[in-house]
Motif scaffolding. Sequence first.
Motif, PDB file in Angstrom:
ATOM      1  N   LYS A  31     -31.232  15.595  15.457  1.00 38.69           N
ATOM      2  CA  LYS A  31     -32.363  16.441  15.071  1.00 38.69           C
ATOM      3  C   LYS A  31     -33.388  15.707  14.208  1.00 38.69           C
ATOM      4  O   LYS A  31     -34.447  16.256  13.909  1.00 38.69           O
ATOM      5  CB  LYS A  31     -31.846  17.665  14.303  1.00 38.69           C
ATOM      6  N   ILE A  32     -33.063  14.490  13.782  1.00 44.38           N
ATOM      7  CA  ILE A  32     -33.934  13.747  12.868  1.00 44.38           C
ATOM      8  C   ILE A  32     -34.707  12.697  13.657  1.00 44.38           C
ATOM      9  O   ILE A  32     -34.110  11.823  14.293  1.00 44.38           O
ATOM     10  CB  ILE A  32     -33.108  13.088  11.745  1.00 44.38           C
ATOM     11  N   GLN A  33     -36.015  12.766  13.612  1.00 43.79           N
ATOM     12  CA  GLN A  33     -36.850  11.879  14.418  1.00 43.79           C
ATOM     13  C   GLN A  33     -37.048  10.507  13.780  1.00 43.79           C
ATOM     14  O   GLN A  33     -37.052   9.490  14.467  1.00 43.79           O
ATOM     15  CB  GLN A  33     -38.227  12.534  14.648  1.00 43.79           C
ATOM     16  N   ASP A  34     -37.217  10.475  12.473  1.00 40.03           N
ATOM     17  CA  ASP A  34     -37.548   9.228  11.787  1.00 40.03           C
ATOM     18  C   ASP A  34     -36.318   8.330  11.655  1.00 40.03           C
ATOM     19  O   ASP A  34     -35.291   8.739  11.108  1.00 40.03           O
ATOM     20  CB  ASP A  34     -38.113   9.534  10.399  1.00 40.03           C
ATOM     21  N   ALA A  35     -36.423   7.093  12.143  1.00 42.36           N
ATOM     22  CA  ALA A  35     -35.289   6.162  12.123  1.00 42.36           C
ATOM     23  C   ALA A  35     -34.859   5.831  10.698  1.00 42.36           C
ATOM     24  O   ALA A  35     -33.676   5.635  10.421  1.00 42.36           O
ATOM     25  CB  ALA A  35     -35.652   4.881  12.867  1.00 42.36           C
ATOM     26  N   ARG A  36     -35.827   5.781   9.767  1.00 43.36           N
ATOM     27  CA  ARG A  36     -35.478   5.475   8.373  1.00 43.36           C
ATOM     28  C   ARG A  36     -34.678   6.613   7.750  1.00 43.36           C
ATOM     29  O   ARG A  36     -33.746   6.376   6.972  1.00 43.36           O
ATOM     30  CB  ARG A  36     -36.751   5.214   7.566  1.00 43.36           C
ATOM     31  N   ASP A  37     -35.038   7.838   8.095  1.00 45.53           N
ATOM     32  CA  ASP A  37     -34.276   8.988   7.589  1.00 45.53           C
ATOM     33  C   ASP A  37     -32.860   8.995   8.150  1.00 45.53           C
ATOM     34  O   ASP A  37     -31.896   9.308   7.442  1.00 45.53           O
ATOM     35  CB  ASP A  37     -34.985  10.297   7.951  1.00 45.53           C
ATOM     36  N   ARG A  38     -32.724   8.652   9.430  1.00 45.66           N
ATOM     37  CA  ARG A  38     -31.386   8.594  10.033  1.00 45.66           C
ATOM     38  C   ARG A  38     -30.534   7.535   9.341  1.00 45.66           C
ATOM     39  O   ARG A  38     -29.355   7.756   9.049  1.00 45.66           O
ATOM     40  CB  ARG A  38     -31.487   8.291  11.532  1.00 45.66           C
ATOM     41  N   ALA A  39     -31.146   6.372   9.093  1.00 49.07           N
ATOM     42  CA  ALA A  39     -30.408   5.279   8.447  1.00 49.07           C
ATOM     43  C   ALA A  39     -30.011   5.657   7.020  1.00 49.07           C
ATOM     44  O   ALA A  39     -28.884   5.378   6.581  1.00 49.07           O
ATOM     45  CB  ALA A  39     -31.255   4.012   8.441  1.00 49.07           C
TER      46      ALA A  39
END
Length: 425
Positions: A31-39
Amino acid sequence: MNIRNIALHVISRVLEEGAWLNKILTHFLFKIQDARDRAFLTELLYGTVKQKLRLDWTISKFLEKYSIEELPPYIRNILRLGTYEILFLNIPPYATVNEYVKLAKKVGHRGTAALVNALLRRISSERPEPREPWIKYSHPKWLYERWRKRMEEEECIKLMEYNNSPHVIFIRINTLKVTPSDFEKELKKNDVNFERLYFPETLKITTPPQFLPIGKSFYLVQDLSTQVAVHYLNPEHHSTILDMTAAPGVKTTHIAQLTSDTAWIVAVEKNKGRSRLIKDLGRRMGITNIDIVVGDSSYISFKTRFQFILLDAPCSGLGTLRRKPEIKWRIKENDIHRMSILQKKLLENAARLVKKGGFILYSTCTIEPEENEENIKYFLSKFTDFKLVTGKNIPENFVKNGFLFIEGIKYNCDYFFGAKLQKVR
């Protein structure tokens, strides 16, 4: 989408309710688009679970009226997340404190927010260092003491440090549907970095697989250690094969893949719900030759005698702590003895189900001798019509003293043990 809010929900499910981190985290990562947020979310959650003992020790240093167990669960876990950020992540402490105070106000009240503010500020300024190695490297004391009986201090510390490091993602290309070269072309086209390893279908990849721009029927997440193990079994085309503890079907489908879906594979799973995972995975991978049986492999019987048996036994899982860090907070030392009893029962039944000249591969993802070498020693003393054999179809560095032994720290994967047994008469 507030990442720390998600982290609080997930960490509470894992540490308070017994959920599995990988499964619940994957649900949110989609559900999280931003790769930095996922990391950030991945690092925050895995790090907090891995460092739980050290975090609790640190927080307890500054608690005056309560023990950490007496705190409301949401406050306890806010403090764990905040303390992890302060001690292990390169984030300005004032920003961390501010974010978790806001979160404490949202889920609690002014009093709990004030407690979070005071504790995190003190932790940020004082940063106490534990002396005891099991606290410093965040492993249960009983486990540290157990390992120290057979390891030097330096080796034990390296193992604990390895368990606390980020895990690596390996995938298996489904060669029933795509060639490795075509699959790799798609990865390169989409700027996905990868490293080709020991077998044509095995890749180490740096982009989380759930975000690969390739259909899920073309690959599967599978640790390097278990890919090596299936090759060590070396199943033959058009043979009869039994997978005694098959769910969720990762190794079962790998066997089918290596035999070009020509072998007859019987996959046994005790839990009816989990048996559906095998069916679903087989369908996804385009496999047709798997028959699923719901039953208990410690006493199940068949008229057929099998040429190959995979017994990937239920075990303590202590070789998988990088990928499944919650295990070290759930397992108790007496579980190892309990597991070894079950493993012996499964091995004894495997001996009755394999045909003369056939092979059993007994495997575990643990490093405990009672679950590994000692079980094989027991088995060979009781079943004198079997011998230990060494597979020739994998790199020699994976074989030690006649056993398959994958030392995770050397290959950036799980620790893994295997013994290949042949019925000779």
